[in-house]
Scaffold this motif. Structure first.
Motif, short mmCIF file in Angstrom:
data_model
loop_
_atom_site.label_atom_id
_atom_site.label_comp_id
_atom_site.label_asym_id
_atom_site.label_seq_id
_atom_site.Cartn_x
_atom_site.Cartn_y
_atom_site.Cartn_z
N ALA A 171 -6.69 45.37 24.21
CA ALA A 171 -6.41 44.82 25.32
C ALA A 171 -5.81 43.68 25.28
O ALA A 171 -5.20 43.10 26.05
CB ALA A 171 -7.76 44.99 26.35
N THR A 175 -2.19 44.93 25.05
CA THR A 175 -1.84 45.23 26.49
C THR A 175 -1.63 43.94 27.13
O THR A 175 -0.52 43.62 27.94
CB THR A 175 -3.12 45.72 27.16
OG1 THR A 175 -3.71 46.58 26.63
CG2 THR A 175 -3.00 46.10 28.82
N THR A 277 -6.88 41.73 33.17
CA THR A 277 -6.89 42.84 32.76
C THR A 277 -8.13 43.69 32.75
O THR A 277 -9.14 43.29 32.61
CB THR A 277 -6.43 42.95 31.21
OG1 THR A 277 -5.10 42.35 30.94
CG2 THR A 277 -6.29 44.40 30.70
N ILE A 279 -10.44 46.65 31.79
CA ILE A 279 -10.60 47.45 30.53
C ILE A 279 -11.88 48.53 30.89
O ILE A 279 -11.77 49.78 30.70
CB ILE A 279 -11.29 46.54 29.26
CG1 ILE A 279 -10.12 45.48 29.27
CG2 ILE A 279 -11.27 47.54 28.31
CD1 ILE A 279 -10.72 44.52 28.09
N SER A 304 -6.07 48.77 31.27
CA SER A 304 -5.71 48.87 29.87
C SER A 304 -6.39 50.40 29.51
O SER A 304 -7.37 50.42 29.65
CB SER A 304 -6.19 47.80 29.10
OG SER A 304 -5.98 47.99 27.65
N SER A 308 -4.36 49.98 24.75
CA SER A 308 -2.85 50.44 24.66
C SER A 308 -2.67 50.78 23.01
O SER A 308 -1.61 50.32 22.62
CB SER A 308 -1.86 49.08 24.88
OG SER A 308 -2.26 48.80 26.46
#
Length: 362
Positions: A171, A175, A277, A279, A304, A308
């Motif tokens: 992440a 990401t 982000t 997760i 994410s 990714s």
């Protein structure tokens, strides 16, 4: 063989005998050596995400190939492998554009309706969880669900890379793609959050703020690379993060728990132009709510999926990081238990007693 069987939400997993079929053309049979107990499994046990019962849960695993189907050329019996739920077809638009973690044709790697199931019990099918089902003495997987690894890596450490490490480190590196010198906040210092903290350290972040409600987990976060900690049980996390960044907020934040409120806090903790982000697995049906005007400041909120990952590229990289001393997997394993202890492992996770429990099958 023994497996931990899921019979429905809010019920303990039951240790029972199940049967695995022989490998078909592109399938591999794996002796399970180690399986991490991941918070994602707990979401299904608690009914926050639906899943059809009966099923064998578990998805963060490493083991040794025992048998391969006649079309398998990637691995052979005796090879050590990490399993990954990001099984990929290799042919769809997502796979061909470099995003195999978002494969849109998972059916190509599963058995067809009407085929004999991979897992059964007394002649009845048992669902395979996330194409893995690692709470079992053996696993029957499509070959595109494994990566072959070097044999000098202990398989309990390798199991962590199968989900938590790939999700958290990925992440940050894949990401969010944070820059060296960035400021970072990670909400949640469980297995995935600790991996994200380490990913930020590896990427060269200058300030890494760990947020959690458990003192022991914050202490672990400091050992693994956090420069600062915030005890969310006794203070407002967003206010504390702003104090630690001269009122500005961080460049990047990561939500590693799966809570609506925390996802909102992660967004509020970033500076204008920053990126938050998510997760964690926010329960089905819940919506994240934010003030619309804040998007005029070019703040970004993104998700994410499993870091990714391109796991056959990323996982060997993370193994090298570990062997070079740049990624600490040893301290992330709080305890090693037996399959029969899986329900207590979930209890310890909910109580904040552990970073990761690994079930050992030897």
């Amino acid at each position: 063989m023994k497996a931990a069987v899921f019979h429905g939400p809010k019920l303990p997993l039951s240790i029972e005998d199940v049967e695995l079929d022989k490998p078909q053309d592109r399938e591999v049979l794996i002796k399970t050596v180690a399986s991490g107990v991941c918070h994602s499994d707990l979401h299904f046990v608690e009914g926050l995400y639906p899943y059809a019962a009966p099923a064998v849960l578990g998805h963060e695993a490493a083991g040794i190939i025992e048998e391969v189907g006649k079309q398998v050329t990637y691995v052979k019996p005796g090879d050590h492998v990490i399993c990954c739920l990001s099984v990929f077809c290799g042919n769809c638009e997502q796979c061909m554009s470099g995003h195999p973690n978002r494969c849109s044709n998972k059916a190509a790697t599963q058995r067809k309706p009407g085929d004999k199931p991979r897992i059964s019990q007394k002649g009845q099918p048992v669902n395979q969880f996330l194409d893995i089902s690692s709470y079992c003495e053996k696993m029957l997987l499509h070959e595109n669900a494994v990566v072959k690894i070097r044999e000098d890596l202990p398989l309990d450490r390798a199991a962590l890379i199968g989900c938590g490490v790939t999700t958290g480190v990925g992440a940050v590196l894949n990401t969010a793609k944070i820059e060296p010198g960035s400021t970072v906040a990670v909400f949640g210092a469980g297995g995935v959050g600790l991996a994200a903290i380490q990913g930020a350290r590896i990427a060269g972040a200058r300030k890494i703020i760990a947020v959690d409600m458990f003192e022991g987990k914050l202490a672990m976060a400091k050992r693994l690379g956090a420069t600062d900690t915030v005890d969310a049980s006794s203070s407002d996390a967003v206010d504390e993060i702003r104090k630690l960044t001269d009122g500005a907020g961080v460049d990047y934040s990561f939500e590693a728990i799966g809570l609506k409120k925390v996802a909102e806090q992660a967004f509020l903790a970033i500076k204008p132009g920053g990126t938050a982000t998510v997760i964690g697995m926010i329960p089905v049906g819940q919506k994240v709510e934010l003030d619309g005007y804040m998007f005029l400041t070019e703040r970004k909120l993104q998700g994410s999926n499993m870091g990714s990952n391109r796991f056959r590229i990323d996982m060997p990289k993370y193994i090298d990081f570990y062997l070079q001393g740049r990624l600490n997997l040893d301290d992330m394993i709080s305890q090693r238990r037996k399959l029969e202890d899986v329900n207590d492992a979930f209890r310890a996770m909910k109580a904040g007693e552990v970073a990761r429990t690994v079930l050992m099958f030897n």
